[in-house]
Design an enzyme around this catalytic site. Structure first.
Site, PDB file in Angstrom:
ATOM      1  N   LEU A 122       0.937  -1.248   0.008  1.00  0.00           N
ATOM      2  CA  LEU A 122       0.071   0.094   0.206  1.00  0.00           C
ATOM      3  C   LEU A 122       1.037   1.229   0.069  1.00  0.00           C
ATOM      4  CD1 LEU A 122      -2.918  -0.594   2.741  1.00  0.00           C
ATOM      5  CD2 LEU A 122      -3.239  -0.340   0.273  1.00  0.00           C
ATOM      6  N   ASP A 123       0.388   2.367  -0.717  1.00  0.00           N
ATOM      7  CA  ASP A 123       1.274   3.438  -0.689  1.00  0.00           C
ATOM      8  C   ASP A 123       1.253   4.052   0.676  1.00  0.00           C
ATOM      9  OD1 ASP A 123       0.994   3.252  -3.533  1.00  0.00           O
ATOM     10  OD2 ASP A 123      -0.321   4.959  -3.740  1.00  0.00           O
ATOM     11  N   ARG A 124       2.575   4.610   0.740  1.00  0.00           N
ATOM     12  CA  ARG A 124       2.952   5.126   2.257  1.00  0.00           C
ATOM     13  C   ARG A 124       1.656   5.890   3.012  1.00  0.00           C
ATOM     14  NH1 ARG A 124       8.979   6.782   4.212  1.00  0.00           N
ATOM     15  NH2 ARG A 124       8.464   6.876   6.306  1.00  0.00           N
ATOM     16  N   THR A 182      -1.224   5.910   2.503  1.00  0.00           N
ATOM     17  CA  THR A 182      -2.533   4.999   2.555  1.00  0.00           C
ATOM     18  C   THR A 182      -2.783   4.132   4.042  1.00  0.00           C
ATOM     19  OG1 THR A 182      -2.518   4.992   0.223  1.00  0.00           O
ATOM     20  CG2 THR A 182      -4.016   3.535   1.202  1.00  0.00           C
TER      21      THR A 182
END
Length: 230
Positions: free
Chosen positions: A66-68, A70
């Protein structure tokens, strides 16, 4: 959803011999990168090592990211048996993930399927969205529906058909609906904690070893905007 553990600031939502599912906080990186910050994978290893008094190295397989900024559900494999099976489930799209996003503007339609071509630019770590295929682009498909109108924002539910770099962030921005706090994709100010209002909320799949159904919901982060979504 009952939280099994909060050790090491780690919210464990499901754990058995083969897999562990955690609720990622904003700011955590799933796997080590050039920042040198301690990744979530190492935090989970520490948790397993301490919980089971393990000596030596702890096995942990990273299945997806997951993106940082998020938040939400991340699955890790605890055994070398589970890792290739989980990878296969992701590849065959047999793991179903649902996201919630809080966006700035009302979407053009209450619900829709977005089909675009996404091209990643490694220099600025950003994906550009195109309406037709361009060189080095990949097709991105997502389905969204509007769940709720908030005071200043709109709550959307998103299901991905493909898993491209920054797909939800870039495709929603492309239709004029940047995610709250997401400066990179057109929101006008950042969130105080550097998060964005994108949360991997629900995951459903058949356990890769036990062959039993797994159905997990991740509690939303605590803040007034997420609270208003409930």
């Amino acid at each position: 959803m009952k939280v099994l553990s909060n050790l090491h600031n780690l919210q464990v939502l499901y754990e058995d011999n083969h897999i562990i599912i955690v609720n990622k906080r904003a700011g955590d990186i799933v796997q080590g990168d050039k920042t040198g910050d301690k990744p979530l994978s190492d935090i989970v290893k520490d948790y397993i090592k301490n919980k089971y008094n393990k000596s030596g190295n702890v096995y942990l397989g990273v299945v997806h990211r997951l993106d940082r900024p998020t938040t939400g559900l991340v699955i890790f494999a605890k055994t070398s048996k589970a890792l290739p099976r989980l990878n296969k489930l992701f590849l065959s799209k047999d793991i179903h993930k649902t996201y919630w996003a809080v966006v700035k503007n009302k979407p053009p339609k209450p619900k829709d399927t977005l089909v675009n071509w996404l091209k990643k630019n490694p220099k600025n770590n950003k994906s550009s969205v195109h309406t037709s295929e361009v060189k080095d682009s990949k097709k991105g498909i997502l389905h969204y529906k509007t769940l709720k109108k908030l005071d200043h924002y709109f709550l959307l539910e998103i299901n991905l058909e493909t898993g491209r770099h920054h797909q939800i962030r870039s495709q929603l921005s492309h239709i004029g609906c940047p995610i709250k706090g997401d400066l990179k994709y057109g929101f006008d100010r950042s969130n105080k904690n550097a998060s964005i209002h994108l949360h991997a909320k629900h995951i459903e799949f058949i356990h890769p070893v036990k062959q039993t159904p797994i159905n997990i919901l991740a509690p939303l982060p605590k803040d007034p905007v997420w609270d208003a979504c409930l």
